[in-house]
Scaffold this motif. Structure first.
Motif, PDB file in Angstrom:
ATOM      1  N   MET A 282       0.826  -1.197   0.000  1.00  0.00           N
ATOM      2  CA  MET A 282       0.000   0.000   0.000  1.00  0.00           C
ATOM      3  C   MET A 282       0.873   1.266   0.000  1.00  0.00           C
ATOM      4  O   MET A 282       0.632   2.188  -0.781  1.00  0.00           O
ATOM      5  N   MET A 283       1.901   1.305   0.845  1.00  0.00           N
ATOM      6  CA  MET A 283       2.784   2.478   0.892  1.00  0.00           C
ATOM      7  C   MET A 283       3.496   2.667  -0.444  1.00  0.00           C
ATOM      8  O   MET A 283       3.569   3.782  -0.962  1.00  0.00           O
ATOM      9  N   GLY A 284       4.006   1.586  -0.996  1.00  0.00           N
ATOM     10  CA  GLY A 284       4.682   1.672  -2.282  1.00  0.00           C
ATOM     11  C   GLY A 284       3.730   2.081  -3.395  1.00  0.00           C
ATOM     12  O   GLY A 284       4.075   2.879  -4.264  1.00  0.00           O
TER      13      GLY A 284
ATOM     14  N   GLY B 101       4.128  -0.646  -9.512  1.00  0.00           N
ATOM     15  CA  GLY B 101       2.723  -0.788  -9.914  1.00  0.00           C
ATOM     16  C   GLY B 101       1.962   0.524  -9.777  1.00  0.00           C
ATOM     17  O   GLY B 101       1.210   0.926 -10.680  1.00  0.00           O
ATOM     18  N   GLY B 102       2.160   1.224  -8.675  1.00  0.00           N
ATOM     19  CA  GLY B 102       1.516   2.514  -8.476  1.00  0.00           C
ATOM     20  C   GLY B 102       1.971   3.553  -9.459  1.00  0.00           C
ATOM     21  O   GLY B 102       1.191   4.390  -9.935  1.00  0.00           O
ATOM     22  N   PHE B 103       3.259   3.522  -9.817  1.00  0.00           N
ATOM     23  CA  PHE B 103       3.807   4.476 -10.790  1.00  0.00           C
ATOM     24  C   PHE B 103       3.117   4.302 -12.140  1.00  0.00           C
ATOM     25  O   PHE B 103       2.708   5.291 -12.773  1.00  0.00           O
TER      26      PHE B 103
ATOM     27  N   ARG C 160      16.758  -4.813  -0.906  1.00  0.00           N
ATOM     28  CA  ARG C 160      16.416  -4.856   0.513  1.00  0.00           C
ATOM     29  C   ARG C 160      14.936  -4.603   0.762  1.00  0.00           C
ATOM     30  O   ARG C 160      14.392  -5.031   1.765  1.00  0.00           O
ATOM     31  N   ASN C 161      14.267  -3.905  -0.148  1.00  0.00           N
ATOM     32  CA  ASN C 161      12.868  -3.522   0.035  1.00  0.00           C
ATOM     33  C   ASN C 161      12.047  -3.941  -1.177  1.00  0.00           C
ATOM     34  O   ASN C 161      11.364  -3.124  -1.793  1.00  0.00           O
ATOM     35  N   ILE C 162      12.088  -5.206  -1.531  1.00  0.00           N
ATOM     36  CA  ILE C 162      11.490  -5.687  -2.770  1.00  0.00           C
ATOM     37  C   ILE C 162       9.972  -5.535  -2.789  1.00  0.00           C
ATOM     38  O   ILE C 162       9.390  -5.189  -3.815  1.00  0.00           O
ATOM     39  N   VAL C 163       9.306  -5.744  -1.682  1.00  0.00           N
ATOM     40  CA  VAL C 163       7.843  -5.640  -1.664  1.00  0.00           C
ATOM     41  C   VAL C 163       7.428  -4.189  -1.839  1.00  0.00           C
ATOM     42  O   VAL C 163       6.540  -3.873  -2.639  1.00  0.00           O
ATOM     43  N   LEU C 164       8.064  -3.293  -1.115  1.00  0.00           N
ATOM     44  CA  LEU C 164       7.781  -1.864  -1.240  1.00  0.00           C
ATOM     45  C   LEU C 164       8.074  -1.381  -2.667  1.00  0.00           C
ATOM     46  O   LEU C 164       7.290  -0.640  -3.254  1.00  0.00           O
ATOM     47  N   SER C 165       9.197  -1.831  -3.231  1.00  0.00           N
ATOM     48  CA  SER C 165       9.575  -1.418  -4.580  1.00  0.00           C
ATOM     49  C   SER C 165       8.584  -1.913  -5.625  1.00  0.00           C
ATOM     50  O   SER C 165       8.256  -1.187  -6.562  1.00  0.00           O
TER      51      SER C 165
ATOM     52  N   THR D 188       2.766   5.948  -3.002  1.00  0.00           N
ATOM     53  CA  THR D 188       3.868   6.825  -3.405  1.00  0.00           C
ATOM     54  C   THR D 188       4.173   6.683  -4.886  1.00  0.00           C
ATOM     55  O   THR D 188       4.481   7.666  -5.562  1.00  0.00           O
ATOM     56  N   GLY D 189       4.065   5.484  -5.421  1.00  0.00           N
ATOM     57  CA  GLY D 189       4.276   5.276  -6.857  1.00  0.00           C
ATOM     58  C   GLY D 189       3.220   5.968  -7.688  1.00  0.00           C
ATOM     59  O   GLY D 189       3.521   6.569  -8.725  1.00  0.00           O
ATOM     60  N   TRP D 190       1.959   5.892  -7.252  1.00  0.00           N
ATOM     61  CA  TRP D 190       0.884   6.556  -7.990  1.00  0.00           C
ATOM     62  C   TRP D 190       1.107   8.069  -8.001  1.00  0.00           C
ATOM     63  O   TRP D 190       0.964   8.710  -9.039  1.00  0.00           O
ATOM     64  N   CYS D 191       1.481   8.630  -6.850  1.00  0.00           N
ATOM     65  CA  CYS D 191       1.739  10.078  -6.782  1.00  0.00           C
ATOM     66  C   CYS D 191       2.894  10.466  -7.711  1.00  0.00           C
ATOM     67  O   CYS D 191       2.802  11.453  -8.452  1.00  0.00           O
ATOM     68  N   ALA D 192       3.958   9.697  -7.675  1.00  0.00           N
ATOM     69  CA  ALA D 192       5.109   9.994  -8.537  1.00  0.00           C
ATOM     70  C   ALA D 192       4.736   9.861 -10.007  1.00  0.00           C
ATOM     71  O   ALA D 192       5.120  10.695 -10.842  1.00  0.00           O
ATOM     72  N   GLY D 193       3.983   8.827 -10.363  1.00  0.00           N
ATOM     73  CA  GLY D 193       3.567   8.643 -11.747  1.00  0.00           C
ATOM     74  C   GLY D 193       2.646   9.746 -12.224  1.00  0.00           C
ATOM     75  O   GLY D 193       2.755  10.227 -13.361  1.00  0.00           O
TER      76      GLY D 193
END
Length: 167
Positions: A67-69, A159-161, A149-154, A72-77
């Protein structure tokens, strides 16, 4: 508590003075493996991406990380899409105005001089690129290490991006 396979611990067999193994030794020592603790320490991404699979992976649940990733990805995209449209409009509009001014006779472009300057800039960039390569390689290595190190977040971020670019 789950207990799993027992493994012989080193030096389990007696050796004869001649250096040969004694197959009938009864002094073997075994180690009991706690499977729940083993699974907690050896997660699937540790096997794929290495043992340093991340501090975030230990602090938050998988759903929270995704969810956090994703957010933040959607906002960046979304920002990337909007800024890209504005930049494309500005560059395209400027080029269009320059062509109209050139066609109307307001501006005279010396294309040979433009080509000469562009070639000079290319050579200058190649020299600078060779000097900047170690810094870029260091940045790429650090980014790759963070992703591992943060594969799930990445993965949530990626996906969000893409969703942000599409919206």
């Amino acid at each position: 508590m789950l207990f799993g396979v027992v493994n012989p611990v080193g030096g389990a067999q007696k050796r004869s003075p001649a250096g040969q193994d004694d197959p009938e030794s009864e002094d073997e020592v075994y180690e009991v493996v706690d499977l729940t603790e083993y699974a907690r320490r050896h997660q699937w991404w540790s096997r794929v991406f290495g043992n340093n699979s991340g501090p975030i992976a230990e602090k938050y649940s998988v759903a929270t990380q995704i969810m956090m990733g994703g957010v933040t990805g959607w906002c960046a995209g979304y920002v990337f899409q909007r800024v890209g449209k504005i930049a494309a409009t500005a560059i395209g509009g400027g080029f269009l105005l320059l062509q109209i001014a050139n066609h109307s006779g307001y501006v005279q472009v010396d294309w040979k001089k433009v080509e000469k300057d562009v070639n000079k800039a290319k050579k200058h960039l190649k020299k600078k690129a060779n000097k900047a390569a170690p810094e870029i390689n260091t940045f790429i290595e650090e980014a790759t290490d963070f992703i591992k190190r943060n594969i799930v977040l990445s993965s949530g971020f990626v996906g969000g991006f893409f969703l942000g670019l599409a919206s």
